[in-house]
Design a protein around this motif. Structure first.
Motif, PDB file in Angstrom:
ATOM      1  N   LEU A  28      49.533  39.800  48.378  1.00  0.00           N
ATOM      2  CA  LEU A  28      48.836  40.540  47.326  1.00  0.00           C
ATOM      3  C   LEU A  28      48.890  42.025  47.670  1.00  0.00           C
ATOM      4  O   LEU A  28      48.416  42.433  48.729  1.00  0.00           O
ATOM      5  CB  LEU A  28      47.384  40.079  47.205  1.00  0.00           C
ATOM      6  CG  LEU A  28      46.466  40.900  46.296  1.00  0.00           C
ATOM      7  CD1 LEU A  28      46.976  40.921  44.863  1.00  0.00           C
ATOM      8  CD2 LEU A  28      45.036  40.345  46.344  1.00  0.00           C
ATOM      9  N   VAL A  29      49.463  42.819  46.768  1.00  0.00           N
ATOM     10  CA  VAL A  29      49.631  44.263  46.994  1.00  0.00           C
ATOM     11  C   VAL A  29      48.886  45.011  45.892  1.00  0.00           C
ATOM     12  O   VAL A  29      49.143  44.797  44.701  1.00  0.00           O
ATOM     13  CB  VAL A  29      51.123  44.655  46.992  1.00  0.00           C
ATOM     14  CG1 VAL A  29      51.276  46.148  47.221  1.00  0.00           C
ATOM     15  CG2 VAL A  29      51.884  43.873  48.053  1.00  0.00           C
ATOM     16  N   ARG A  30      47.959  45.900  46.303  1.00  0.00           N
ATOM     17  CA  ARG A  30      47.207  46.713  45.341  1.00  0.00           C
ATOM     18  C   ARG A  30      47.325  48.189  45.710  1.00  0.00           C
ATOM     19  O   ARG A  30      47.269  48.551  46.889  1.00  0.00           O
ATOM     20  CB  ARG A  30      45.737  46.282  45.303  1.00  0.00           C
ATOM     21  CG  ARG A  30      45.547  44.939  44.612  1.00  0.00           C
ATOM     22  CD  ARG A  30      44.137  44.422  44.713  1.00  0.00           C
ATOM     23  NE  ARG A  30      43.852  43.874  46.026  1.00  0.00           N
ATOM     24  CZ  ARG A  30      42.720  43.224  46.331  1.00  0.00           C
ATOM     25  NH1 ARG A  30      41.791  43.064  45.409  1.00  0.00           N
ATOM     26  NH2 ARG A  30      42.539  42.748  47.546  1.00  0.00           N
ATOM     27  N   SER A  31      47.481  49.025  44.716  1.00  0.00           N
ATOM     28  CA  SER A  31      47.730  50.451  44.940  1.00  0.00           C
ATOM     29  C   SER A  31      46.440  51.261  44.827  1.00  0.00           C
ATOM     30  O   SER A  31      45.381  50.759  44.437  1.00  0.00           O
ATOM     31  CB  SER A  31      48.757  50.954  43.924  1.00  0.00           C
ATOM     32  OG  SER A  31      48.272  50.759  42.597  1.00  0.00           O
ATOM     33  N   GLN A  49      50.680  39.990  42.786  1.00  0.00           N
ATOM     34  CA  GLN A  49      50.476  38.846  43.672  1.00  0.00           C
ATOM     35  C   GLN A  49      51.732  37.971  43.639  1.00  0.00           C
ATOM     36  O   GLN A  49      52.184  37.569  42.567  1.00  0.00           O
ATOM     37  CB  GLN A  49      49.265  38.039  43.226  1.00  0.00           C
ATOM     38  CG  GLN A  49      48.837  36.954  44.202  1.00  0.00           C
ATOM     39  CD  GLN A  49      47.580  36.238  43.723  1.00  0.00           C
ATOM     40  OE1 GLN A  49      47.547  35.681  42.638  1.00  0.00           O
ATOM     41  NE2 GLN A  49      46.542  36.258  44.546  1.00  0.00           N
ATOM     42  N   CYS A  50      52.282  37.694  44.817  1.00  0.00           N
ATOM     43  CA  CYS A  50      53.475  36.863  44.938  1.00  0.00           C
ATOM     44  C   CYS A  50      53.154  35.680  45.844  1.00  0.00           C
ATOM     45  O   CYS A  50      52.692  35.866  46.977  1.00  0.00           O
ATOM     46  CB  CYS A  50      54.645  37.652  45.527  1.00  0.00           C
ATOM     47  SG  CYS A  50      55.192  39.023  44.496  1.00  0.00           S
ATOM     48  N   ALA A 103      54.741  45.139  36.304  1.00  0.00           N
ATOM     49  CA  ALA A 103      54.928  43.773  35.810  1.00  0.00           C
ATOM     50  C   ALA A 103      54.058  42.835  36.645  1.00  0.00           C
ATOM     51  O   ALA A 103      54.529  41.989  37.374  1.00  0.00           O
ATOM     52  CB  ALA A 103      56.391  43.374  35.900  1.00  0.00           C
ATOM     53  N   GLY A 104      52.771  43.032  36.541  1.00  0.00           N
ATOM     54  CA  GLY A 104      51.791  42.255  37.277  1.00  0.00           C
ATOM     55  C   GLY A 104      50.461  42.455  36.599  1.00  0.00           C
ATOM     56  O   GLY A 104      50.290  42.093  35.432  1.00  0.00           O
ATOM     57  N   LEU A 128      41.243  37.750  39.570  1.00  0.00           N
ATOM     58  CA  LEU A 128      41.986  38.906  40.045  1.00  0.00           C
ATOM     59  C   LEU A 128      42.537  39.750  38.907  1.00  0.00           C
ATOM     60  O   LEU A 128      43.055  39.234  37.921  1.00  0.00           O
ATOM     61  CB  LEU A 128      43.137  38.450  40.943  1.00  0.00           C
ATOM     62  CG  LEU A 128      44.002  39.552  41.548  1.00  0.00           C
ATOM     63  CD1 LEU A 128      43.181  40.431  42.478  1.00  0.00           C
ATOM     64  CD2 LEU A 128      45.177  38.949  42.292  1.00  0.00           C
ATOM     65  N   SER A 129      42.453  41.074  39.076  1.00  0.00           N
ATOM     66  CA  SER A 129      43.038  42.009  38.131  1.00  0.00           C
ATOM     67  C   SER A 129      43.263  43.327  38.853  1.00  0.00           C
ATOM     68  O   SER A 129      42.965  43.456  40.045  1.00  0.00           O
ATOM     69  CB  SER A 129      42.112  42.202  36.926  1.00  0.00           C
ATOM     70  OG  SER A 129      42.766  42.933  35.901  1.00  0.00           O
TER      71      SER A 129
END
Length: 222
Positions: A28-31, A49-50, A103-104, A128-129
């Protein structure tokens, strides 16, 4: 054969090293969220999220870059994992305060003067958002899924929920919420879950043939 699960949480940049016997990872990657400025709120950071990334697709080492929240009206910084995933940061109010697009799960837009930040959601059945948008002057921030505005470190933030946008004059909720007017955005975060095959059990046996015994790795001939 069993599988061990290791949970890794990155709130600052680091280097990940692929462990032996790794089967796959969830990621999970969040900026970072954008900074509010003057009367406008900052945009929320995005989330990607992958699940079930096979070990064969991963490098032996990977740079883990956690995006910082924006300051002085600037946008939040992007977050990334190796060259596999790159997530842009939320827009700073000095450039309009748009929520990060990907695209997530996108971030919420910052509010204009007197307007609330945008609430973002991934649907009724998912927590999650991306981060909520920051508030314009005199208003409230936007939510993130079921997380209300101006909320930092909501329950299960490590994997399931992101921060709400900051109210006017207040920083964005961690992780990745946009800052309210005249306040900084929240930094991002990266969560990585490793699934590692347990080592095989050592073989130990004794073979009896007449008067001879062969044990623990010796070779038997017939």
């Amino acid at each position: 054969m069993g599988v061990s699960v290791i949970f890794r949480l990155y709130t600052t940049s680091d280097t990940w090293v692929k462990p032996p016997r790794l089967q796959r990872i969830d990621l999970l990657v969040r900026s970072g969220g954008g900074c509010g400025w003057n009367n406008v709120g900052g945009g929320g950071g995005a989330a990607v999220q992958c699940l079930r990334l096979a070990a064969a697709l991963l490098p032996d080492t990977a740079s883990v870059v956690v995006g910082a929240g924006g300051v002085n009206g600037a946008g939040g910084s992007p977050s990334s994992f190796a060259d596999l995933i790159w997530v842009p940061g939320g827009g700073g109010a000095s450039t309009g305060g748009a929520g990060a697009m990907i695209a997530g799960m996108r971030g919420g837009d910052g509010g204009a003067a007197g307007k609330p930040g945008t609430t973002v959601s991934s649907g009724k059945v998912r927590l999650l958002s991306g981060g909520g948008g920051g508030a314009g002057s005199g208003s409230t921030g936007g939510g993130s899924g079921r997380v209300p505005a101006n909320t930092t470190r909501p329950p299960f933030w490590e994997w399931c929920q992101s921060g709400g946008g900051g109210n006017a004059g207040l920083v964005g909720g961690f992780p990745c919420g946009g800052g309210g007017a005249n306040a900084a955005g929240a930094s991002g975060a990266i969560t990585l879950i490793e699934y590692i095959a347990d080592p095989p059990a050592p073989h130990s046996f004794t073979l009896l043939t007449g008067r001879n015994s062969i044990a623990n790795g010796d070779t038997a001939y017939r």
